[in-house]
Design a protein around this motif. Sequence first.
Motif, PDB file in Angstrom:
ATOM      1  N   GLN A   1       0.623  -1.180   0.164  1.00 52.85           N
ATOM      2  CA  GLN A   1      -0.133  -0.203  -0.009  1.00 52.85           C
ATOM      3  C   GLN A   1       1.011   1.145  -0.038  1.00 52.85           C
ATOM      4  O   GLN A   1       0.574   2.337  -0.636  1.00 52.85           O
TER       5      GLN A   1
ATOM      6  N   PHE B   1       2.402   1.793  -3.540  1.00 46.98           N
ATOM      7  CA  PHE B   1       1.247   2.359  -4.400  1.00 46.98           C
ATOM      8  C   PHE B   1       1.056   3.888  -4.009  1.00 46.98           C
ATOM      9  O   PHE B   1       0.823   4.582  -5.123  1.00 46.98           O
TER      10      PHE B   1
ATOM     11  N   HIS C   1      -6.155   0.429  -6.262  1.00 48.57           N
ATOM     12  CA  HIS C   1      -6.025   0.348  -4.704  1.00 48.57           C
ATOM     13  C   HIS C   1      -6.862   1.408  -3.955  1.00 48.57           C
ATOM     14  O   HIS C   1      -6.212   2.484  -3.514  1.00 48.57           O
TER      15      HIS C   1
END
Length: 176
Positions: A9, A12, A49
């Motif tokens: 995460q 990204f 995401h």
Amino acid sequence: DAMTLAKEQDRFGKQIYLHDKLAENYIYFNQYTTGKAHLDSALEIAKIHDTHYEAIGMCYSSLGTYYTYIRDFEKGLFYLEKTLNYRLKHLGKDHEDIGNSYFSLGHHFLTTRREFEKSIEYNERALELRINAYGKESAEAAECYNNLALAYSELRDIEKALKFQKKAVEVFEKTF
């Protein structure tokens, strides 16, 4: 595991941020097509995401700026309003990014639409949230003081214009 997911995460999030910043630079140097391509990449990564609520809001805001730069003011306003609504839904009404959205809308109404009362309304909301997030003596608050001074000046309310301009100068001198 949870650690691996958190690292993914974070990776990204950094990709989204870097594409957004690249886009900002390309747009600043009038390379709009390349800038827009980076914005599209950032938004695509962010949507895949979709736990990156702040990043998605940043992408929408950047699209608002992009369309304003290319003088498509309606589409610019559309994305600035979309940014605000998205952030309100996912971040809550008191989040500092809400203040940034109000500021962007206030600036848009001041500079492109010349709707000074609306600009004042948005900049007052931005100022309140920015003071809560950054303090009265922050550069973020000073930007709001400056926009309020400009809007009141356009409305020929010299007393309020001078009050806010003096405050902006005072804070800018302390922070820069």
